[in-house]
Design a protein around this motif. Structure first.
Motif, PDB file in Angstrom:
ATOM      1  N   ARG A 162      -0.911  -3.168  -4.846  1.00  0.00           N
ATOM      2  CA  ARG A 162      -2.009  -2.257  -4.540  1.00  0.00           C
ATOM      3  C   ARG A 162      -1.801  -1.597  -3.181  1.00  0.00           C
ATOM      4  O   ARG A 162      -1.361  -2.233  -2.226  1.00  0.00           O
ATOM      5  N   TYR A 163      -2.148  -0.337  -3.117  1.00  0.00           N
ATOM      6  CA  TYR A 163      -1.928   0.434  -1.892  1.00  0.00           C
ATOM      7  C   TYR A 163      -2.988   0.102  -0.842  1.00  0.00           C
ATOM      8  O   TYR A 163      -4.176  -0.050  -1.153  1.00  0.00           O
ATOM      9  N   ASP A 164      -2.560   0.002   0.403  1.00  0.00           N
ATOM     10  CA  ASP A 164      -3.451  -0.233   1.531  1.00  0.00           C
ATOM     11  C   ASP A 164      -3.870   1.124   2.101  1.00  0.00           C
ATOM     12  O   ASP A 164      -3.084   1.782   2.790  1.00  0.00           O
ATOM     13  N   PHE A 165      -5.082   1.533   1.826  1.00  0.00           N
ATOM     14  CA  PHE A 165      -5.540   2.856   2.241  1.00  0.00           C
ATOM     15  C   PHE A 165      -5.738   2.968   3.753  1.00  0.00           C
ATOM     16  O   PHE A 165      -5.918   4.077   4.272  1.00  0.00           O
ATOM     17  N   ASP A 166      -5.696   1.851   4.468  1.00  0.00           N
ATOM     18  CA  ASP A 166      -5.765   1.904   5.928  1.00  0.00           C
ATOM     19  C   ASP A 166      -4.419   2.221   6.570  1.00  0.00           C
ATOM     20  O   ASP A 166      -4.348   2.430   7.780  1.00  0.00           O
ATOM     21  N   SER A 167      -3.361   2.268   5.767  1.00  0.00           N
ATOM     22  CA  SER A 167      -2.020   2.489   6.329  1.00  0.00           C
ATOM     23  C   SER A 167      -1.737   3.949   6.652  1.00  0.00           C
ATOM     24  O   SER A 167      -0.789   4.260   7.377  1.00  0.00           O
ATOM     25  N   PHE A 168      -2.554   4.862   6.122  1.00  0.00           N
ATOM     26  CA  PHE A 168      -2.344   6.291   6.373  1.00  0.00           C
ATOM     27  C   PHE A 168      -3.671   6.998   6.169  1.00  0.00           C
ATOM     28  O   PHE A 168      -4.234   6.962   5.072  1.00  0.00           O
ATOM     29  N   HIS A 169      -4.164   7.634   7.231  1.00  0.00           N
ATOM     30  CA  HIS A 169      -5.439   8.337   7.147  1.00  0.00           C
ATOM     31  C   HIS A 169      -5.214   9.842   7.270  1.00  0.00           C
ATOM     32  O   HIS A 169      -5.092  10.366   8.385  1.00  0.00           O
ATOM     33  N   PRO A 170      -5.156  10.548   6.145  1.00  0.00           N
ATOM     34  CA  PRO A 170      -4.964  12.012   6.218  1.00  0.00           C
ATOM     35  C   PRO A 170      -6.184  12.702   6.783  1.00  0.00           C
ATOM     36  O   PRO A 170      -7.318  12.233   6.631  1.00  0.00           O
ATOM     37  N   GLN A 171      -5.932  13.827   7.437  1.00  0.00           N
ATOM     38  CA  GLN A 171      -7.027  14.672   7.899  1.00  0.00           C
ATOM     39  C   GLN A 171      -7.417  15.693   6.837  1.00  0.00           C
ATOM     40  O   GLN A 171      -8.552  16.153   6.798  1.00  0.00           O
ATOM     41  N   ARG A 197       4.528   7.056   0.455  1.00  0.00           N
ATOM     42  CA  ARG A 197       4.171   5.664   0.189  1.00  0.00           C
ATOM     43  C   ARG A 197       5.439   4.832  -0.031  1.00  0.00           C
ATOM     44  O   ARG A 197       6.207   5.098  -0.946  1.00  0.00           O
ATOM     45  N   TRP A 198       5.619   3.821   0.818  1.00  0.00           N
ATOM     46  CA  TRP A 198       6.737   2.885   0.719  1.00  0.00           C
ATOM     47  C   TRP A 198       6.199   1.469   0.748  1.00  0.00           C
ATOM     48  O   TRP A 198       5.259   1.168   1.491  1.00  0.00           O
ATOM     49  N   GLN A 210       1.975  12.583   2.610  1.00  0.00           N
ATOM     50  CA  GLN A 210       2.230  11.864   1.374  1.00  0.00           C
ATOM     51  C   GLN A 210       2.122  12.852   0.225  1.00  0.00           C
ATOM     52  O   GLN A 210       1.211  13.694   0.211  1.00  0.00           O
ATOM     53  N   VAL A 211       3.041  12.741  -0.732  1.00  0.00           N
ATOM     54  CA  VAL A 211       2.951  13.489  -1.983  1.00  0.00           C
ATOM     55  C   VAL A 211       2.765  12.460  -3.089  1.00  0.00           C
ATOM     56  O   VAL A 211       3.700  11.752  -3.457  1.00  0.00           O
ATOM     57  N   ASN A 212       1.548  12.340  -3.578  1.00  0.00           N
ATOM     58  CA  ASN A 212       1.224  11.404  -4.650  1.00  0.00           C
ATOM     59  C   ASN A 212       0.950  12.218  -5.910  1.00  0.00           C
ATOM     60  O   ASN A 212      -0.198  12.591  -6.195  1.00  0.00           O
ATOM     61  N   ALA A 213       2.035  12.525  -6.612  1.00  0.00           N
ATOM     62  CA  ALA A 213       1.956  13.436  -7.751  1.00  0.00           C
ATOM     63  C   ALA A 213       2.787  12.888  -8.906  1.00  0.00           C
ATOM     64  O   ALA A 213       3.823  12.259  -8.697  1.00  0.00           O
ATOM     65  N   TYR A 241      -1.678   2.383  -6.577  1.00  0.00           N
ATOM     66  CA  TYR A 241      -0.505   1.562  -6.263  1.00  0.00           C
ATOM     67  C   TYR A 241       0.370   2.175  -5.177  1.00  0.00           C
ATOM     68  O   TYR A 241       0.492   3.397  -5.071  1.00  0.00           O
ATOM     69  N   THR A 242       1.011   1.304  -4.387  1.00  0.00           N
ATOM     70  CA  THR A 242       1.959   1.762  -3.376  1.00  0.00           C
ATOM     71  C   THR A 242       3.180   2.365  -4.034  1.00  0.00           C
ATOM     72  O   THR A 242       3.667   3.423  -3.619  1.00  0.00           O
TER      73      THR A 242
END
Length: 337
Positions: free
Chosen positions: A212-221, A13-14, A164-167, A192-193
């Motif tokens: 706020r993070y845009d969840f459309d910017s990255f769609h994990p499988q 996330r950037w 993405q590592v959101n930890a 948050y981004t």
């Protein structure tokens, strides 16, 4: 961003502004192709970065005040990656520029892959203390944490997947370790981004909505959820199990809505003193199955927590990656034929 960003591939996330790109995520990464004898990185913020040349580490850069950090290279054409191996929790870093020596040049940037994976977790996922030992002093945290040795980075790298590592170390889903900063749990930070900046109020005039993070910017499988150690460990009182279950299911539903078709791996491990995490997560998994959900798997893992502050060491992180690999490969349909 300035034109240099056209040569860079960002992972994690950037937040991209006019003057710089900012992140607080562990393992956030920038990749590029260049032919140069010298690389320059204009960075700001307390962090440690690993610089790889064709997949092999050639330098560790420790940053603080805004400065240009220079690294000599082997020369010739190579693929580079700058990996943020430290954590910013709270806080963050700013990347203003990547440049070569005057005789150097950039080639077209690497491309995204067709594999995408996300990790949501705590210090085990961060790679907290992985380069330290159990009895090392508290002050060693900054240098001992290395997200490039975490199971998350190793798994993503092994699958050659965008990730993405959101930890967040010390944070739980509804209750943080020893109830530190109780208003900033994973449930809130995840929105948050650049959560480290949102938490530290260092956004520099940017509104909460902008952050706020845009969840459309990255769609994990595939999404790997390894959350809850801090909800049920440390000094009591621990998280209310019903509150934890509700928050967990709410997160699953949010992720399903944001990423149609995504699949989940729910991970748990033994926690002290009551070992409440595994039966709680397993009950969530079983309830999901009973409700007809077929998009998730559950696994309990064990680690040798002999690194700093009782965390997995390098060997244990690598073993964890090997343990999770076949399950993640099955979920993503990435198994070798």
């Amino acid at each position: 961003m300035e034109k240099f960003s056209e040569n860079l591939l960002f992972s994690g996330r950037w937040e991209h502004g006019k003057e710089c790109s900012r992140t607080s995520a562990p393992a956030a990464m920038v990749e590029f192709n260049a032919s140069a004898k010298l690389l320059e990185f204009e960075l700001e913020g307390e962090a440690r970065f690993r610089l790889d040349e064709d997949g092999k580490q050639i330098a560790v850069i420790e940053t603080g005040a805004r400065n240009v950090y220079k690294v000599k290279t082997a020369g010739g054409a190579h693929r580079y990656r700058l990996i943020k191996i430290s954590e910013s929790n709270p806080g963050g870093i700013s990347l203003y520029k990547v440049s070569t020596d005057k005789a150097g040049s950039f080639a077209p940037p690497p491309k995204h892959t067709n594999r995408r994976i996300e990790f949501i977790g705590d210090s085990f996922t961060v790679g907290y203390g992985v380069d330290g030992k159990l009895g090392d002093p508290d002050s060693f945290v900054f240098k001992a944490t290395n997200a490039s040795k975490s199971y998350a980075f190793l798994l993503a790298d092994g699958f050659k997947a965008d990730f993405q590592v959101n930890a967040f170390s010390g944070r739980g889903l509804v209750r943080n370790y020893d109830n530190i900063v109780p208003e900033w749990t994973i449930s809130r930070l995840y929105e948050y981004t650049v959560p480290g900046l949102a938490e530290s109020d260092l956004a520099g005039g940017i509104t909460d909505t902008d952050l706020r993070y845009d969840f459309d910017s990255f769609h994990p499988q595939v999404i790997v959820l390894f959350i809850g150690i801090n909800d049920f460990q440390g000094n009591p009182p621990y998280a209310n199990k019903d509150d934890y279950k509700k928050a967990y299911v709410k997160l699953l539903e949010k992720l399903r809505s944001a990423h149609p078709g995504v699949r989940f791996l729910l991970v748990s491990t033994k926690v002290w003193p009551n070992d409440d995490l595994t039966p709680t997560v397993k009950s969530i998994y079983e309830s999901q199955l009973a409700a007809g959900k077929k998009d998730l798997e559950f696994i309990e893992v064990r680690t040798d927590n002999v690194a700093l502050h009782g965390h997995p060491d390098e060997h244990s992180q690598a073993e964890l990656a090997r343990t999770l690999r076949p399950v993640v490969g099955k979920l993503g349909r990435w198994l070798s034929r």
